[in-house]
Design a protein around this motif. Sequence first.
Motif, mmCIF file in Angstrom:
data_model
loop_
_atom_site.group_PDB
_atom_site.id
_atom_site.type_symbol
_atom_site.label_atom_id
_atom_site.label_comp_id
_atom_site.label_asym_id
_atom_site.label_seq_id
_atom_site.Cartn_x
_atom_site.Cartn_y
_atom_site.Cartn_z
ATOM 1 N N ALA A 4 0.857 -1.180 0.000
ATOM 2 C CA ALA A 4 0.000 0.000 0.000
ATOM 3 C C ALA A 4 0.896 1.235 0.000
ATOM 4 O O ALA A 4 1.984 1.227 0.589
ATOM 5 N N PHE A 5 0.424 2.299 -0.647
ATOM 6 C CA PHE A 5 1.193 3.536 -0.741
ATOM 7 C C PHE A 5 0.380 4.687 -0.177
ATOM 8 O O PHE A 5 -0.820 4.811 -0.447
ATOM 9 N N GLY A 6 1.024 5.540 0.634
ATOM 10 C CA GLY A 6 0.356 6.714 1.186
ATOM 11 C C GLY A 6 1.343 7.643 1.850
ATOM 12 O O GLY A 6 2.365 7.202 2.390
ATOM 13 N N ASN A 7 1.079 8.937 1.790
ATOM 14 C CA ASN A 7 1.946 9.938 2.408
ATOM 15 C C ASN A 7 3.396 9.821 1.949
ATOM 16 O O ASN A 7 4.332 10.066 2.727
ATOM 17 N N GLY A 8 3.607 9.398 0.698
ATOM 18 C CA GLY A 8 4.949 9.283 0.165
ATOM 19 C C GLY A 8 5.716 8.060 0.624
ATOM 20 O O GLY A 8 6.920 7.946 0.369
ATOM 21 N N VAL A 9 5.042 7.132 1.307
ATOM 22 C CA VAL A 9 5.681 5.931 1.838
ATOM 23 C C VAL A 9 5.029 4.688 1.232
ATOM 24 O O VAL A 9 3.796 4.600 1.149
ATOM 25 N N LEU A 10 5.852 3.733 0.815
ATOM 26 C CA LEU A 10 5.369 2.429 0.356
ATOM 27 C C LEU A 10 5.592 1.424 1.480
ATOM 28 O O LEU A 10 6.699 1.322 2.015
ATOM 29 N N VAL A 11 4.525 0.707 1.846
ATOM 30 C CA VAL A 11 4.612 -0.294 2.912
ATOM 31 C C VAL A 11 4.296 -1.664 2.326
ATOM 32 O O VAL A 11 3.271 -1.841 1.652
ATOM 33 N N ALA A 12 5.179 -2.625 2.583
ATOM 34 C CA ALA A 12 4.965 -4.011 2.161
ATOM 35 C C ALA A 12 4.708 -4.854 3.399
ATOM 36 O O ALA A 12 5.428 -4.728 4.398
ATOM 37 N N GLY A 46 -5.111 8.820 6.230
ATOM 38 C CA GLY A 46 -3.800 9.067 6.811
ATOM 39 C C GLY A 46 -3.207 7.913 7.580
ATOM 40 O O GLY A 46 -2.168 8.075 8.246
ATOM 41 N N ARG A 47 -3.821 6.719 7.492
ATOM 42 C CA ARG A 47 -3.359 5.564 8.254
ATOM 43 C C ARG A 47 -3.173 4.343 7.355
ATOM 44 O O ARG A 47 -3.886 4.163 6.370
ATOM 45 N N PHE A 48 -2.218 3.493 7.747
ATOM 46 C CA PHE A 48 -2.067 2.169 7.149
ATOM 47 C C PHE A 48 -2.722 1.156 8.086
ATOM 48 O O PHE A 48 -2.539 1.226 9.303
ATOM 49 N N VAL A 49 -3.484 0.214 7.510
ATOM 50 C CA VAL A 49 -4.101 -0.847 8.297
ATOM 51 C C VAL A 49 -3.774 -2.182 7.641
ATOM 52 O O VAL A 49 -3.938 -2.346 6.426
ATOM 53 N N ILE A 50 -3.317 -3.141 8.454
ATOM 54 C CA ILE A 50 -2.975 -4.485 7.977
ATOM 55 C C ILE A 50 -3.949 -5.484 8.586
ATOM 56 O O ILE A 50 -4.276 -5.404 9.772
ATOM 57 N N SER A 51 -4.411 -6.434 7.784
ATOM 58 C CA SER A 51 -5.202 -7.535 8.311
ATOM 59 C C SER A 51 -4.313 -8.762 8.429
ATOM 60 O O SER A 51 -3.423 -8.983 7.615
ATOM 61 N N GLY A 52 -4.574 -9.577 9.469
ATOM 62 C CA GLY A 52 -3.786 -10.788 9.622
ATOM 63 C C GLY A 52 -4.271 -11.674 10.743
ATOM 64 O O GLY A 52 -4.241 -11.286 11.908
ATOM 65 N N GLY A 53 -4.750 -12.862 10.397
ATOM 66 C CA GLY A 53 -5.080 -13.864 11.395
ATOM 67 C C GLY A 53 -6.120 -13.446 12.412
ATOM 68 O O GLY A 53 -6.010 -13.772 13.593
ATOM 69 N N GLY A 54 -7.162 -12.712 11.981
ATOM 70 C CA GLY A 54 -8.204 -12.288 12.901
ATOM 71 C C GLY A 54 -7.849 -11.061 13.712
ATOM 72 O O GLY A 54 -8.577 -10.677 14.627
ATOM 73 N N ILE A 55 -6.712 -10.430 13.403
ATOM 74 C CA ILE A 55 -6.275 -9.224 14.100
ATOM 75 C C ILE A 55 -5.889 -8.180 13.057
ATOM 76 O O ILE A 55 -5.390 -8.512 11.992
ATOM 77 N N THR A 56 -6.125 -6.920 13.366
ATOM 78 C CA THR A 56 -5.625 -5.854 12.517
ATOM 79 C C THR A 56 -4.538 -5.085 13.260
ATOM 80 O O THR A 56 -4.467 -5.096 14.484
ATOM 81 N N SER A 57 -3.684 -4.424 12.485
ATOM 82 C CA SER A 57 -2.657 -3.564 13.059
ATOM 83 C C SER A 57 -2.685 -2.255 12.292
ATOM 84 O O SER A 57 -2.769 -2.246 11.055
ATOM 85 N N VAL A 58 -2.628 -1.131 13.016
ATOM 86 C CA VAL A 58 -2.793 0.173 12.385
ATOM 87 C C VAL A 58 -1.620 1.083 12.722
ATOM 88 O O VAL A 58 -1.091 1.053 13.842
ATOM 89 N N SER A 59 -1.197 1.886 11.749
ATOM 90 C CA SER A 59 -0.118 2.853 11.945
ATOM 91 C C SER A 59 -0.572 4.218 11.459
ATOM 92 O O SER A 59 -1.097 4.356 10.351
ATOM 93 N N SER A 60 -0.346 5.242 12.299
ATOM 94 C CA SER A 60 -0.686 6.609 11.912
ATOM 95 C C SER A 60 0.569 7.454 11.695
ATOM 96 O O SER A 60 0.477 8.660 11.514
ATOM 97 N N ASP A 61 1.752 6.810 11.717
ATOM 98 C CA ASP A 61 3.005 7.541 11.524
ATOM 99 C C ASP A 61 3.829 6.945 10.377
ATOM 100 O O ASP A 61 5.027 6.722 10.489
ATOM 101 N N ASN A 62 3.113 6.668 9.265
ATOM 102 C CA ASN A 62 3.757 6.200 8.034
ATOM 103 C C ASN A 62 4.480 4.862 8.196
ATOM 104 O O ASN A 62 5.513 4.617 7.574
#
Length: 202
Positions: A4-12, A46-62
Amino acid sequence: MDFAFGNGVLVAVMSNGKAYTTVDGELWIERDTGLSIGRTIEFGNGRFVISGGGITSVSSDNGATWTTRSPSHTTLAFMNGVFYAISAVNLTTGGVNFHHSTDGLAWTFVSVAGAGSTIMSSAVVNGNLIAYTGMSLGPRGFRFNGLGNPWVETGNMGITVASAVPASVAVSNGRIVAVSTTNLSGNRYVSTVSVDNGATWS
């Protein structure tokens, strides 16, 4: 793996739950997401959200730091300012179990009694969220265009192989491409395309 790409950052995000961030595609920094399984990642509000194994993880600082939450789901999508964590569909009623959130931290659960067939993949095209599941007659799709509206079944998506198992659905240039494996070893594939928001497939 998903990106996913956002705020000038690519997250894998990797299948083991690890995330890697980059601003130039050359230098990658490993990040701890708190997940042991990584499936899909979305960027929105403005946030990245990851899904995984019944849990999500969210980042608001790129992607530098992550906070876990626990809605039950198998796939993730972002549409019209809302994150959707989708889990299962009731093939009798066409209803879908899902969570929705605007920030990835506080989630609201929408429950459908008897939902049992797992949603395997999803994608957003032209303001429609397409969810993709499997059953004995092959994969089936469900279309949704926002909170307060019903899910609409789109049929078997043109795939009539009884052993087909949903693998992935993606969007490009207004076209939805759905891919399924046709045997348990996963080395045979069948694909179908829709150009009308999932209403018909060929």
